[in-house]
Design a protein around this motif. Structure first.
Motif, PDB file in Angstrom:
ATOM      1  N   GLN A 184     -19.257  43.366   3.885  1.00  0.00           N
ATOM      2  CA  GLN A 184     -19.223  44.187   2.985  1.00  0.00           C
ATOM      3  C   GLN A 184     -19.232  45.489   2.519  1.00  0.00           C
ATOM      4  OE1 GLN A 184     -15.481  43.326   2.567  1.00  0.00           O
ATOM      5  NE2 GLN A 184     -15.462  43.521   0.517  1.00  0.00           N
ATOM      6  N   ASN A 185     -18.475  46.352   2.729  1.00  0.00           N
ATOM      7  CA  ASN A 185     -18.781  47.753   1.621  1.00  0.00           C
ATOM      8  C   ASN A 185     -19.826  48.454   2.177  1.00  0.00           C
ATOM      9  OD1 ASN A 185     -16.576  47.575  -0.462  1.00  0.00           O
ATOM     10  ND2 ASN A 185     -18.189  46.127  -1.519  1.00  0.00           N
ATOM     11  N   LYS A 186     -20.619  48.134   3.131  1.00  0.00           N
ATOM     12  CA  LYS A 186     -21.605  48.244   3.861  1.00  0.00           C
ATOM     13  C   LYS A 186     -20.905  50.201   5.045  1.00  0.00           C
ATOM     14  CE  LYS A 186     -25.491  46.128   4.398  1.00  0.00           C
ATOM     15  NZ  LYS A 186     -25.863  45.570   5.445  1.00  0.00           N
ATOM     16  N   ARG A 187     -21.977  51.354   4.837  1.00  0.00           N
ATOM     17  CA  ARG A 187     -21.233  52.561   5.186  1.00  0.00           C
ATOM     18  C   ARG A 187     -22.147  52.571   7.324  1.00  0.00           C
ATOM     19  NH1 ARG A 187     -22.492  57.142   2.982  1.00  0.00           N
ATOM     20  NH2 ARG A 187     -21.628  58.171   3.787  1.00  0.00           N
ATOM     21  N   VAL A 188     -20.718  52.621   7.498  1.00  0.00           N
ATOM     22  CA  VAL A 188     -21.602  52.857   9.201  1.00  0.00           C
ATOM     23  C   VAL A 188     -20.164  53.466  10.362  1.00  0.00           C
ATOM     24  CG1 VAL A 188     -21.073  51.027  11.440  1.00  0.00           C
ATOM     25  CG2 VAL A 188     -20.760  50.203   8.826  1.00  0.00           C
ATOM     26  N   LEU A 189     -21.275  54.446  10.565  1.00  0.00           N
ATOM     27  CA  LEU A 189     -20.620  55.311  10.978  1.00  0.00           C
ATOM     28  C   LEU A 189     -20.869  55.238  12.894  1.00  0.00           C
ATOM     29  CD1 LEU A 189     -20.434  58.728  12.105  1.00  0.00           C
ATOM     30  CD2 LEU A 189     -22.980  58.923  12.387  1.00  0.00           C
ATOM     31  N   ILE A 190     -19.543  55.707  13.652  1.00  0.00           N
ATOM     32  CA  ILE A 190     -19.331  55.455  14.599  1.00  0.00           C
ATOM     33  C   ILE A 190     -18.955  56.397  15.984  1.00  0.00           C
ATOM     34  CG2 ILE A 190     -17.881  54.168  16.263  1.00  0.00           C
ATOM     35  CD1 ILE A 190     -17.551  52.059  13.821  1.00  0.00           C
ATOM     36  N   HIS A 191     -19.892  57.198  16.177  1.00  0.00           N
ATOM     37  CA  HIS A 191     -19.733  58.288  17.245  1.00  0.00           C
ATOM     38  C   HIS A 191     -18.727  57.781  18.678  1.00  0.00           C
ATOM     39  CE1 HIS A 191     -22.931  60.836  15.178  1.00  0.00           C
ATOM     40  NE2 HIS A 191     -23.419  59.922  15.401  1.00  0.00           N
ATOM     41  N   GLY A 192     -17.405  59.075  18.370  1.00  0.00           N
ATOM     42  CA  GLY A 192     -16.583  59.020  19.572  1.00  0.00           C
ATOM     43  C   GLY A 192     -15.933  57.765  19.440  1.00  0.00           C
ATOM     44  N   GLY A 193     -14.753  57.396  17.982  1.00  0.00           N
ATOM     45  CA  GLY A 193     -13.921  56.825  17.156  1.00  0.00           C
ATOM     46  C   GLY A 193     -13.019  56.167  18.423  1.00  0.00           C
ATOM     47  N   ALA A 194     -12.399  57.467  19.950  1.00  0.00           N
ATOM     48  CA  ALA A 194     -11.468  57.115  19.984  1.00  0.00           C
ATOM     49  C   ALA A 194     -11.668  57.013  21.682  1.00  0.00           C
ATOM     50  CB  ALA A 194     -10.370  58.548  20.425  1.00  0.00           C
ATOM     51  N   GLY A 195     -12.696  56.295  21.712  1.00  0.00           N
ATOM     52  CA  GLY A 195     -13.083  55.836  23.022  1.00  0.00           C
ATOM     53  C   GLY A 195     -12.854  54.187  22.851  1.00  0.00           C
ATOM     54  N   GLY A 196     -12.745  54.298  23.810  1.00  0.00           N
ATOM     55  CA  GLY A 196     -12.735  52.379  24.292  1.00  0.00           C
ATOM     56  C   GLY A 196     -13.567  51.121  23.467  1.00  0.00           C
ATOM     57  N   LEU A 197     -14.714  52.167  22.977  1.00  0.00           N
ATOM     58  CA  LEU A 197     -15.654  51.031  22.189  1.00  0.00           C
ATOM     59  C   LEU A 197     -15.372  51.433  20.640  1.00  0.00           C
ATOM     60  CD1 LEU A 197     -19.022  50.159  23.247  1.00  0.00           C
ATOM     61  CD2 LEU A 197     -18.741  51.150  20.531  1.00  0.00           C
ATOM     62  N   GLY A 198     -15.460  53.027  20.627  1.00  0.00           N
ATOM     63  CA  GLY A 198     -14.838  53.248  19.805  1.00  0.00           C
ATOM     64  C   GLY A 198     -13.898  52.248  18.171  1.00  0.00           C
ATOM     65  N   THR A 199     -12.496  52.451  19.923  1.00  0.00           N
ATOM     66  CA  THR A 199     -11.245  51.851  18.705  1.00  0.00           C
ATOM     67  C   THR A 199     -11.446  50.525  18.522  1.00  0.00           C
ATOM     68  OG1 THR A 199     -10.049  51.761  21.182  1.00  0.00           O
ATOM     69  CG2 THR A 199      -9.819  53.144  19.960  1.00  0.00           C
ATOM     70  N   PHE A 200     -12.296  49.325  19.102  1.00  0.00           N
ATOM     71  CA  PHE A 200     -12.626  48.708  19.358  1.00  0.00           C
ATOM     72  C   PHE A 200     -13.396  48.539  18.126  1.00  0.00           C
ATOM     73  CE2 PHE A 200     -15.017  44.611  19.419  1.00  0.00           C
ATOM     74  CZ  PHE A 200     -13.975  43.789  18.730  1.00  0.00           C
ATOM     75  N   ALA A 201     -14.449  49.256  18.110  1.00  0.00           N
ATOM     76  CA  ALA A 201     -15.760  48.973  16.738  1.00  0.00           C
ATOM     77  C   ALA A 201     -15.264  49.435  15.067  1.00  0.00           C
ATOM     78  CB  ALA A 201     -16.857  50.101  17.070  1.00  0.00           C
ATOM     79  N   ILE A 202     -14.298  50.105  15.148  1.00  0.00           N
ATOM     80  CA  ILE A 202     -13.646  50.715  13.900  1.00  0.00           C
ATOM     81  C   ILE A 202     -12.809  48.971  13.057  1.00  0.00           C
ATOM     82  CG2 ILE A 202     -11.498  52.075  12.794  1.00  0.00           C
ATOM     83  CD1 ILE A 202     -12.488  54.198  14.980  1.00  0.00           C
ATOM     84  N   GLN A 203     -12.253  49.022  14.715  1.00  0.00           N
ATOM     85  CA  GLN A 203     -11.467  47.324  14.088  1.00  0.00           C
ATOM     86  C   GLN A 203     -11.808  46.746  13.262  1.00  0.00           C
ATOM     87  OE1 GLN A 203      -7.348  47.279  15.913  1.00  0.00           O
ATOM     88  NE2 GLN A 203      -8.395  48.265  17.861  1.00  0.00           N
ATOM     89  N   LEU A 204     -13.024  46.755  14.300  1.00  0.00           N
ATOM     90  CA  LEU A 204     -13.731  45.023  13.781  1.00  0.00           C
ATOM     91  C   LEU A 204     -14.961  45.102  12.655  1.00  0.00           C
ATOM     92  CD1 LEU A 204     -14.895  42.220  14.356  1.00  0.00           C
ATOM     93  CD2 LEU A 204     -17.184  43.740  15.619  1.00  0.00           C
ATOM     94  N   MET A 205     -15.297  46.799  12.548  1.00  0.00           N
ATOM     95  CA  MET A 205     -16.017  46.995  11.078  1.00  0.00           C
ATOM     96  C   MET A 205     -14.993  46.980   9.694  1.00  0.00           C
ATOM     97  SD  MET A 205     -19.285  47.721  11.019  1.00  0.00           S
ATOM     98  CE  MET A 205     -18.677  45.543  12.182  1.00  0.00           C
TER      99      MET A 205
END
Length: 378
Positions: A184-205
């Motif tokens: 909660q409220n952590k700041r997370v940077l995800i490089h390459g957000g449009a790829g398969g891994l990125g699209t999942f990681a964004i949703q989970l976070m």
């Protein structure tokens, strides 16, 4: 593109599910490019050799970057060592080799030690790299590598998630130490957000309440924003490094890309606050391929030690993460999917006869979500 097809048919034939029958599969007989992909209808349905293994009829699978890399021989030294341990034998060859790591399908048979699944169950999973893969009608999986498929998804939709979901879980949760409670409220940077891994990681976070920043190209900005990304940096029109340095102070940075990213991304972390840079681009497999197992592991350890020291000096933690099969994580992710918290993002679906085209698309590295193979109509 040259393509060899042996006993090729327009659609995968129906086969009996008893042991010893034949199946359709895509195999390679040596490492190389797409020209090595060979379709056959005479591959043998694999046998259950361990009490905790299951035979799965695969309805759909996906193609991941790791598949295109393994086709070229990436990781062969270490993976072959693991294969010897799996089959309790030394020497021999991995060929013919079936690629593919994740799937959605139906349990056909179970080993005597399987307690959580029965024939007829719909399951999904991401299997260990030392196993024969999922670009086939059937595969063998371990009980710990799978979970029940989300009820709300078709097999094609479900097949898009397991590998990227488990890899993200390893990187952000096991290595990055983020949980539903502390994200909660952590700041997370995800490089390459449009790829398969990125699209999942964004949703989970976002599901766990984190503030997410991501990078992508112009045509993917709308996609990652629709997934919940709070800050989007367009690498086509903006200077990624300067933009990120302007808003630095991240708790966790997830890097699935490598390249020049580590040189500046570690400095984007908060100092002296238990912040973590997690890279999915590790030198373990490439070093062991180049130098052999002993020297390759020594080289990797030396590099890792250098990065750890750098992290300690700056009050930050530099970490590597590898794909690890995790059925328990998939079970938790299935609940999030069925509750509408995470949705599959599919770029394109190919038929089983179009597997080389699917590989070619993934190699081009411009996907928006996942590339999926439909193996059995359902």
């Amino acid at each position: 593109m040259l393509l060899r097809q042996r006993f090729c048919t327009k659609s995968a034939p129906k086969v009996k599910t008893r042991m010893g029958t034949q199946m359709s599969a895509w195999q390679i007989f040596q490492y190389g490019g797409n020209e090595e992909l060979t379709q056959t209808t005479t591959a043998r349905v694999p046998n259950i050799l361990k009490p905790t293994d299951l035979l799965i009829e695969i309805h759909a699978a996906s193609v991941n970057p790791i598949d295109t890399m393994m086709r070229g021989g990436y990781g062969k030294a270490m993976i072959n060592l693991l294969r010897q341990g799996l089959w309790n034998q030394a020497g021999g060859t991995e060929f013919p080799l079936i690629l593919g790591r994740d799937f959605s399908g139906v349990v056909m048979e179970t080993g005597k030690g399987v307690t959580r699944y029965k024939p007829g169950d719909e399951v999904w999973g991401a299997i260990a790299t030392q196993r024969q893969g999922t670009h086939a009608q059937y595969c063998i999986v371990g009980q710990s590598e799978i979970s029940h498929k989300p009820k709300s998804l078709s097999h094609i939709e479900a097949a898009s998630l397991p590998y990227v979901a488990v890899t993200t879980w390893t990187a952000l949760c096991l290595v990055g130490e983020l949980t539903q409670k502390n994200a909660q409220n952590k700041r997370v940077l995800i490089h390459g957000g449009a790829g398969g891994l990125g699209t999942f990681a964004i949703q989970l976070m976002k599901t766990w309440g984190a503030e997410v920043t991501t990078t992508c190209s112009t045509d993917a900005v709308g996609l990652v924003q629709s997934l919940g990304a709070d800050v989007v940096i367009d690498y086509k029109t903006q200077d990624v490094q300067s933009e990120l340095q302007r808003i630095s102070g991240f708790d966790v940075v997830l890097d699935p890309l490598g390249g020049k990213i580590p040189s500046f991304s570690v400095d984007l972390l908060k100092g002296w606050r238990n912040s973590k840079y997690v890279s999915l681009v590790t030198p373990v497999l490439s070093s062991t391929d180049k130098f052999g197992i002993p020297l390759g592991l020594l080289t990797t350890a030396t590099n890792f030690g250098t990065n750890i020291i750098r992290g300690f000096i700056n009050g930050r933690s530099y970490r590597w993460a590898l794909f690890i099969p995790n059925g328990n994580a998939l079970g938790q992710i299935a609940k999030l999917v069925d509750n509408g918290k995470i949705e599959p993002v599919i770029d394109k679906v190919y038929t089983f006869d179009q597997v080389p085209d699917a590989f070619q698309k993934v190699e081009e590295k411009h996907g928006r979500g996942k590339t999926v193979i439909s193996i059995k109509d359902s």
